[in-house]
Scaffold this active site. Sequence first.
Site, PDB file in Angstrom:
ATOM      1  N   ASP A  35     -11.359 -13.585   4.711  1.00 34.52           N
ATOM      2  CA  ASP A  35     -10.643 -12.412   4.229  1.00 34.52           C
ATOM      3  C   ASP A  35      -9.170 -12.757   4.085  1.00 34.52           C
ATOM      4  OD1 ASP A  35      -9.576  -9.915   3.710  1.00 34.52           O
ATOM      5  OD2 ASP A  35     -10.666  -8.889   5.317  1.00 34.52           O
TER       6      ASP A  35
ATOM      7  N   TRP B 266       0.834  -1.207   0.000  1.00 28.88           N
ATOM      8  CA  TRP B 266       0.000   0.000   0.000  1.00 28.88           C
ATOM      9  C   TRP B 266       0.873   1.263   0.000  1.00 28.88           C
ATOM     10  CZ3 TRP B 266      -1.515  -4.585   2.081  1.00 28.88           C
ATOM     11  CH2 TRP B 266      -2.818  -5.034   1.809  1.00 28.88           C
TER      12      TRP B 266
ATOM     13  N   CYS C 251      -6.672  -4.918  -1.348  1.00 31.39           N
ATOM     14  CA  CYS C 251      -7.766  -5.788  -0.900  1.00 31.39           C
ATOM     15  C   CYS C 251      -8.610  -6.395  -2.021  1.00 31.39           C
ATOM     16  CB  CYS C 251      -8.655  -5.085   0.115  1.00 31.39           C
ATOM     17  SG  CYS C 251      -9.673  -3.764  -0.571  1.00 31.39           S
TER      18      CYS C 251
ATOM     19  N   HIS D 124     -13.494  -1.833   1.840  1.00 29.55           N
ATOM     20  CA  HIS D 124     -12.623  -2.993   2.009  1.00 29.55           C
ATOM     21  C   HIS D 124     -13.377  -4.171   1.400  1.00 29.55           C
ATOM     22  CE1 HIS D 124      -9.830  -5.878   3.305  1.00 29.55           C
ATOM     23  NE2 HIS D 124     -10.527  -6.338   4.314  1.00 29.55           N
TER      24      HIS D 124
END
Length: 705
Positions: free
Chosen positions: A347, A230, A265, A324
């Site tokens: 996730d 990120w 994500c 997300h």
Amino acid sequence: PETGLEVTGIDFLKSQNSRLHHTDAYNIKNLVVRRGQAFQLQLSFNRAPKADDKLAVRFGLGKRPMKIRGTLMSLNPRWEQDFSGWQISIIKSSGKECLLSITSSPKALVGKYILNVKAGTNIYKPENSAVYLLFNPWCEDDIVFLADEAQRKEYVLNDTGYIYVGSAYSISGRPWNFGQFEEFILDACMYLLDKSKLKLSNRRDPVLVARAMSALVNANDDSGVLLGNWSGNYSHGTAPMDWIGSVSILQEYYKTKKPVCYGQCWVFAGVLTTVMRCLGIPSRCVSNFNSAHDTEENLRVDVYLNELGEKMENRSFDSVWNFHVWNDVWMKRPDLPVGFDGWQAIDSTPQEKSQGMFQCGPCPLKAIREGDVYLPFDSKFVFAEVNADKVYWLVKEVNGKEKYTRIGTESQCIGMNISTKAVGQNKREDITAQYKFPEGSKEERKAMQKASSFIHPSGMTPRARLPLTMLMANSTDSKPEVLSEAVSKTGLQLEIIHKEALCPGNPLELAITVKTSTPGSWTINLTSSCQLQSYTGKVQARLGHIKETVKLEGKSEMQVPLKIMPDAYMKTLASVEDEALIHITAIAEVQGTDDKLTKETTMSFEYPPITIQMPETAKLNKEFTCAFIFKNELNMALDNCKLLVEGLGMFKMATFDQGDVKPGRIIKSQIICTPTRLGEKKIVAKLTSTQIKGIATEKAITITE
């Protein structure tokens, strides 16, 4: 003496079996079948078999298949039933041919079995002897059974879809190719199963398989599929915005066995959907808007603002992401008390460790909705993502010390517009109600109370990265207090709007509307700021701010403009490799009262479209041409333009370098497609440039015989 019986050939009857097992789309030579459902094999012998001939059809899994471990099935057609719940029977035997029907157990281990046939003392190993056995959502006794055919088509068989991104008030669908049937994808999933450290005996259980895959799709802990990044710098790999599907990621991983760079994500969620659907577990991508990342598990996210109303980033470990994306998988939960079957959240984005690894779920949606956050796996974390409260703190310097004042609490903005692709339609379905009861309802309050008894809220002291003693001294009130919205004396309200389309290269014409609704003369101090940020809330640039005093009488409103010139953001647009979002914060304080209000919103830039030109239908294995057209309608040049295109079952992913595209210029590229599969197929196109990352489109074509 008579010749011993020998097998001379096996016909896997691939086209008939794979049609019945809904596996005909897999691009692989081998037989792929689903557990708990019959498939047929045709054996040929050197002579007609007799009643006293010994015959065993053997399926072995793993390095050392053993009957006692359930990894070796030795099926004797004379006995019909085997101890492990597999069945075999002779359908017909004529001359030297014998047609067998085999049904694996609906609880069979999922994986790649090696088949051989023992006749008397001779063992026959066929070519392509690997048979892939998958979960079976069509089988009532399989715990992934899904009753609705339209849902099975969407959640197991659809190899394209959308992932919803943007912000709560401007949601857009990003086309994504899951591509679970493409070459090497099934083998990549089998490789992941082998790598997962799951005991072979646990490979029958979709709960444990889904959990293991949530860990393996990220590279943390186990050098899994994708490395998250990120930072805004992706020079040593592919920028997360540049992927248009899972296929090239999983193929590269299977080839190199090394993590692929880079994911964020939606990329993790796209790849995990591919893996789940490929293995036969119904799965969907889920986007949560205003998603809380509550590291302290106290159902609270603190946001710190400076005196200009700008977010101060280095203060808090917690964050709120604009969106997300995670996954839901469908299965029964025999490991839990009754009532938690159905959708489970998993996730694979590495956020927090669970049992020592970056993995998350499966966690029943029902447990999240009802506040049963003690149930495995990771329900506290997921509950907070959709239910945390947001607390705003104003940080002021007073005599060289920082003073924190609470200037607002929002209890309804986290976990909004939870979205997935609708079944059988190219549109968004809102599934918020599957995750939470309506805000403010009796059931919602009950669920929050239940959850709060397991998650300890830490009272109302700001929780910045500072020693506690300092905090206590600076804090305006160190006594824990219950979160409550103060009743407003003035009926103060704020609204943030844009007056013109937000096109890159143009001024951003924003405005804040201030409203009051009770009798009296009110003087309001308004502070508002605009920042560019990434979707995780990371500030990329400060664009500007205003401080105004607004006077209002009784029930009235006033619009205060906030105009950002292109120069303020153009440099940043070109320097960050992520998509930039426009983030506006407004703080209003009414003089002479305790009325304070903080409001923030995120908006997306608007982009010109890509047009795809091609016929509406095409014939199997017959070439057609597809053209991609883009006109730069912006008041700015787009540098280093790349057009990425992919059409599953028609052509492999291709990239066209288009160089710099000046305002007004039209670019056109074309590709020759040869369709290899029937039905509706999609072509996805994406344009990335130095300045803009997010222009994408798709178009469907029907392939006929």
